[in-house]
Design an enzyme around this catalytic site. Structure first.
Site, PDB file in Angstrom:
ATOM      1  N   ASP A   1      -4.612 -10.154   1.760  1.00 42.06           N
ATOM      2  CA  ASP A   1      -5.450  -9.706   0.672  1.00 42.06           C
ATOM      3  C   ASP A   1      -4.765 -10.242  -0.589  1.00 42.06           C
ATOM      4  OD1 ASP A   1      -7.362  -8.046  -0.660  1.00 42.06           O
ATOM      5  OD2 ASP A   1      -5.739  -6.655  -1.084  1.00 42.06           O
TER       6      ASP A   1
ATOM      7  N   ASP B   1      -2.909  -4.052   0.727  1.00 45.25           N
ATOM      8  CA  ASP B   1      -2.223  -2.993  -0.016  1.00 45.25           C
ATOM      9  C   ASP B   1      -2.811  -1.621   0.267  1.00 45.25           C
ATOM     10  OD1 ASP B   1      -4.608  -3.296  -1.256  1.00 45.25           O
ATOM     11  OD2 ASP B   1      -3.813  -3.601  -3.273  1.00 45.25           O
TER      12      ASP B   1
ATOM     13  N   ASP C   1      -8.971  -1.989   1.802  1.00 48.18           N
ATOM     14  CA  ASP C   1      -8.887  -2.858   2.967  1.00 48.18           C
ATOM     15  C   ASP C   1      -8.442  -2.147   4.244  1.00 48.18           C
ATOM     16  OD1 ASP C   1      -6.249  -2.605   2.267  1.00 48.18           O
ATOM     17  OD2 ASP C   1      -6.113  -4.622   1.417  1.00 48.18           O
TER      18      ASP C   1
END
Ligand code: ADP
Ligand code: MG
Length: 654
Positions: free
Chosen positions: A361, A550, A554
């Protein structure tokens, strides 16, 4: 010390206990006591054995009297094993190590009464004695590796200093156990003390040593209003801290629990060993019976073949495997945690070692996720108003973009504007009512969705568009910074044979392209919605895919990947929960470290398997041909266990 593995009666302690810290302490005490007791029995037996050997040589006693002399040390050292063997037999599970040792030694004691055979009394006692030495050593090694995990991490606080004011307004301090402190209590942390609970500093400034949590040796400066995390050590100033989480939910407890629970997730090698042991032992036992019976029927001397068969039994115990393999993984997890890498189970070691694709990400993972406003371009209103509205809409947002916009308008909290009906659209932005105006703050997708006519900007960076009541009102340009070690992290992964490094982001194409080029990523995909990220990951899956995020927006991807690695942000709950591996210091370079640790752990486990199987097979062959002695058999069993355990403990070291 009670032990019990699925198969051979040895269970790794960490699998069972420690639901409770007190329990742990108690357990520990108990264990120490037993170890000393065991050592005493071993010494007494050794002395009596030497005595018995002298008696045998000095006096010509008849065989049965000699047996009585040897029975004393035999029973002293062996009564527990005999009892366990009998219990196993009664429970219908005879194939355990105690049973093997019992029949082997009873056989050795009896063999001397066969016509034409030599007595094997000292051997019988010695097998039992050495067996206990092995057990003692295993217990010690296991306790030691568990201790060193707790110790290496050095994060468990012993006490907290509760601070309060009495009626006279004088401050009062009281030392209590960390779990007695409640949320909202104030505690004092003096220089040199460990932070016992998570909280917020209400008074004082200091530097914290986070090395036990993150492996990072540089101290972290903290001041009033900063969060402190349990497990760090306060270095310089006195801090007064308002506790925000009970001890059971504090970072320290979470990490300790995580590392301890890690034992429950078995690696492939461990499952293999358990299954192997279950087949292997009965085979050896039946081979032993055959070895005693068949050659005798063919005319061999029964005593010779019985002796060889007994050796089979001594060698057959697969303790070396059953103990050392889980210990290897446990050590690997401990060694990783010392470097700020929390691996939630041995099974993830298998996956980590085989990772070929790493998907990142962007925000908060490869970049700091700390945006700063670099330009404000209003359309109809002025700069101040645009920032004002954006800050209000982001009032409750946990997204790094939200924090940046709030920071850009510091008066936000005090100007008394009402914010209501907040709707956060993951991957797009936020719509909320500020006063009586409906304000949308987000990317072009959001603008399109509400039909606002946005226009582009010549600035580089992430562009946050704002619309009021569906009419475009301008945009704010914000910029993030790439983490210092991101490029190094990507290079290290490529060096480890990870041949695909992919970045997925919801941010603009232009920003993504810039970051991907700077870092040397093999590919990237931009302007993705959270669901698109899942789709991309699914498409990339196949050969060992790790997703690094993080934990913000996600979590589904973290769960979907073969292995989810989260930036722990020094204790971010979402990340710790969703991921399989947590990097405590948010450094992407730790991914390569984690892979390296996993590979080394697997290699050591493999060495142990081959060491144990190899030596045992060799001795079995030598025993069958009559070359090996009972002494060699014992050394093959206990010696290999000791070697394998020592080898396993290498994983604890960096
Ligand atoms: P990333 O993939 O970089 O972690 P996200 O999926 O969290 O990004 O968000 C993607 C995009 O959606 C952001 O670049 C931003 O344009 C927009 N966005 C997301 N959350 C917010 C928010 N709270 N405020 C404004 N814009 C947002
Ligand atoms: Mg994100």
């Amino acid at each position: 010390m009670e032990k019990n593995c699925d198969y051979c009666g040895v269970h790794a302690h960490h699998d069972e206990h420690h639901e409770h810290e007190h329990h742990h302490e108690h357990e520990h005490h108990h264990e120490e006591h037993n170890t000393r007791e065991q050592l005493r029995l071993i010494i007494i037996t050794a002395v009596l054995l030497v005595g018995a050997v002298i008696v045998e040589h000095q006096m010509a006693l008849p065989t049965w009297q000699l047996l009585l002399v040897y029975l004393i040390p035999y029973l002293i050292i062996g009564h527990d094993t005999l009892k366990e063997a009998a219990e196993g037999l009664l429970e219908g599970e005879p194939f355990n190590e105690h049973f093997l040792m019992s029949i082997a030694t009873i056989g050795a004691l009896c063999i001397g009464f066969l016509p034409g055979a030599e007595t094997q009394f000292p051997e019988a006692v010695f097998v039992m004695l050495f067996f206990q030495v092995g057990e003692l050593f295993e217990g010690y090694a296991e306790g030691k590796s568990r201790d060193s995990i707790a110790h290496l991490m050095e994060i468990k606080p012993d006490y907290a200093t509760l601070w309060s004011k009495d009626e006279g307004g004088r401050s009062k301090e009281m030392t209590v156990a960390p779990d007695e402190v409640k949320v909202g209590d104030t505690i004092i942390i003096k220089p040199g003390e460990r932070v016992p609970l998570d909280g917020v500093i209400i008074d004082g400034a200091s530097a914290l040593n986070t090395v036990a949590l993150t492996g990072e040796s540089l101290p972290r400066d903290v001041a009033e209003d900063d969060e402190v995390i349990s497990g760090c050590v306060n270095l310089s100033g006195v801090l007064r801290v308002r506790v925000t989480k009970p001890y059971g939910e504090s970072t320290v407890s979470k990490i300790i629990k995580l590392v301890e629970d890690a034992g429950e997730h078995k690696s492939q090698s461990e499952t293999f060993i358990t299954r192997f042991a279950r087949i292997y032992t009965p085979i050896v036992v039946f081979a032993a019976i055959a070895l005693a019976v068949v050659p005798t029927l063919l005319g061999g001397a029964f005593s010779t073949w019985l002796y060889r068969a007994l050796m089979f039994l001594v060698v057959s115990c697969p303790c070396a495997l059953v103990i050392s393999v889980p210990l290897t993984f446990f050590g690997g997890i401990g060694g990783a945690s010392r470097r700020g890498i929390l691996i939630k189970g041995a099974n993830y070691m298998d996956v980590l070692a085989k990772v070929r694709t790493v998907v990142f990400d962007k925000t908060g993972t490869l970049t700091h996720g700390k945006f700063a406003v670099t330009a404000v371009h209003p359309d109809a209103i002025d700069d101040h108003q645009l920032l004002h509205l954006a800050a209000h809409v982001e009032h409750f947002s946990t997204h790094p973009i939200g924090a940046a916009l709030r920071d850009a308008f510091p008066d936000e909290a005090t100007d008394g504007c009402e914010v209501s009906d907040v709707r956060e659209m993951a991957g797009q932005g936020i719509i909320a009512k500020v006063g009586d105006r409906e304000v949308a703050v987000g990317n072009t997708k959001l603008m399109d969705a509400i039909g606002a006519k946005w226009h582009d900007c010549h600035h580089t960076g992430t562009i946050i568009h704002v619309a009021i009541n569906g009419t475009y009102a301008g945009h704010i340009v914000i910029n993030d910074q790439i983490k210092a070690d991101s490029a190094e992290a990507i290079a290290a992964l490529h060096a480890l044979g990870v041949n695909r490094t992919v970045m997925l982001t919801g941010d603009r194409q232009e920003v993504a392209d810039n970051v991907a080029k700077q870092l040397g990523l093999t590919e990237y995909h931009a302007e993705l919605m959270p669901a698109d990220k899942v789709a991309h990951v699914e498409q990339l899956m196949g050969d060992g895919l790790a997703f690094v995020g993080d934990g913000i927006n996600d979590a589904p991807v973290l769960a979907r990947a073969d292995i989810g690695i989260a930036m722990g942000g020094l204790g971010s709950d979402a990340a710790i929960e969703a991921a399989d591996v947590v990097l405590m210091d948010d450094k992407p370079s730790k991914i390569a470290t984690a892979i390296r640790i996993a590979r080394r752990t697997l290699a050591i486990a493999r060495q142990n398997v081959w060491l144990a199987i190899g030596i045992k097979l060799a001795v079995l062959v030598l025993a069958a041909f009559g070359v090996a002695t009972m002494w060699m058999a014992v050394f093959a069993d206990v010696g290999v266990t000791v070697l394998a355990v020592l080898n396993a403990m290498r994983t604890l070291r960096a």
